[in-house]
Enzyme design. Structure first.
Site, PDB file in Angstrom:
ATOM      1  N   ASN A   1      12.236  -8.833  -0.186  1.00 31.16           N
ATOM      2  CA  ASN A   1      13.389  -8.191   0.438  1.00 31.16           C
ATOM      3  C   ASN A   1      13.187  -8.236   1.951  1.00 31.16           C
ATOM      4  OD1 ASN A   1      11.759  -5.910   1.199  1.00 31.16           O
ATOM      5  ND2 ASN A   1      12.129  -4.979  -0.798  1.00 31.16           N
TER       6      ASN A   1
ATOM      7  N   GLU B   1      10.046  -6.401   3.286  1.00 31.45           N
ATOM      8  CA  GLU B   1       8.804  -7.106   2.962  1.00 31.45           C
ATOM      9  C   GLU B   1       8.640  -8.358   3.815  1.00 31.45           C
ATOM     10  OE1 GLU B   1       8.585  -5.840  -1.787  1.00 31.45           O
ATOM     11  OE2 GLU B   1       9.681  -7.632  -1.134  1.00 31.45           O
TER      12      GLU B   1
ATOM     13  N   ASP C   1      13.977  -7.486  -9.970  1.00 31.05           N
ATOM     14  CA  ASP C   1      13.581  -8.044 -11.270  1.00 31.05           C
ATOM     15  C   ASP C   1      14.693  -8.916 -11.835  1.00 31.05           C
ATOM     16  OD1 ASP C   1      11.248  -6.492 -11.080  1.00 31.05           O
ATOM     17  OD2 ASP C   1      12.225  -4.790 -12.051  1.00 31.05           O
TER      18      ASP C   1
END
Length: 310
Positions: free
Chosen positions: A181, A184, A251
């Site tokens: 993301n 990150e 996920d």
């Protein structure tokens, strides 16, 4: 991991502290963490071979029970007797998360467990069509495991999808696509990107660091940025109409990317599908999944089923 949900309603504030009192109405459990990638794969009609570490406890037994109910093998699960199965407990009231309680140990597993995990990960590559590394930074993944697993998967010509954490960022190689993301990505690059141009420049730095073919930066309500190794980039607008809960959206992105690439999609096509899939699940409460029919509906509802990057 196991995700535990405590569902209830709130009608008053506690006299003991300025917090809501949730009257418990029901409790539910599901696969969480990397297991939520499995939830998404199964919901989209695929099979998976889960590999990971579980505790020698009732939650570990529950984790294997869920896999067995999906018809999935559980011999990739390594039992660590010195650590608990990670459990995230979420209290939900009126479709809103009130608080989350985590029970976990994040230290690396002992040497025997780490060795068995590596052996089972390598054995799982036989006959598969893709590999997903879902890093939740709970200690199971290590530089040594990645250094043996990823080159082997690459030699077999398998698409490798990595949902990363910053701690091991430089060890995700070789990979087909890494999906941080925005936060990150900035942490891994050690810089802040305030504009789209700065984010693209940051992405190019990360591509050089990783040596992978593609980088897909997820940006929440701002959609996604897909960057190719040759420097070309595609901005994909968010497709969500309503956002209730972003839990587990990464996920869903990883699972959808993997299935699309295994089915022969190009990376831009796979990223567009993953973007639509994420747009569906953030409209649900908790770590949700979607069906093929919901994904097709989201694509059709966008009004341009064949369009997008590429």
């Amino acid at each position: 991991m196991i995700d535990q949900y405590l569902w209830g309603g709130v009608s008053r504030i506690s006299p003991e502290a300025p917090v809501p009192v949730v009257r418990l109405e029901r409790e539910s459990f599901r696969l969480g963490g990397a297991g939520n990638v499995i939830n998404n794969l199964v919901a989209l009609g695929a099979r998976a071979i889960p590999v990971g570490v579980r505790g020698d406890d009732r939650f570990g037994d529950l984790l294997e029970k869920f896999c067995s109910e999906f018809g999935l093998p559980t011999d990739g699960m390594v039992v660590a007797r010195d650590r608990p199965t990670t459990v995230k407990t979420r209290v939900i009231a009126h479709r809103q998360q009130v608080v989350r309680v985590d029970r976990e140990v994040n230290d690396p597993p002992e040497a025997g467990v780490a060795r068995r995990l590596q052996e089972r990960a390598l054995a799982s590559l036989e006959g598969v069509q893709g590999v997903i590394v879902s890093d939740y930074d709970k200690g199971a993944l290590s530089p040594g495991l990645l250094a043996s697993l990823l080159p082997d998967a690459s030699r077999r010509g398998l698409p490798i999808i990595v949902d990363p954490k910053v701690r091991l960022f430089r060890h995700y190689r070789p990979a087909t696509v890494v999906t941080p993301n925005a936060r990150e990505a900035m942490e891994a690059a050690g810089t802040v990107a305030r504009t789209d141009a700065e984010l693209e420049a940051l992405g190019r730095r990360l591509l050089d660091l990783l040596g992978c073919s593609f980088l897909l930066i997820t940006r929440g309500e701002r959609g996604m940025l897909l960057q190719e190794k040759d420097g070309e980039s595609f901005s994909i607008p968010a497709s969500a109409r309503e956002v209730f809960d972003v839990t587990g959206a990464g996920d869903t992105v990883a699972a959808t990317l993997a299935l699309a690439l295994a089915a022969g999609a190009t990376m831009p096509e796979a990223a567009l599908l993953a973007n639509h899939a994420a747009g569906v699940v953030v409209g649900k409460v908790g770590a949700a999944t979607l069906t093929v029919q919901e994904l097709l509906g989201a694509i059709g509802g966008a009004g341009h089923p064949g369009s997008g990057p590429g």
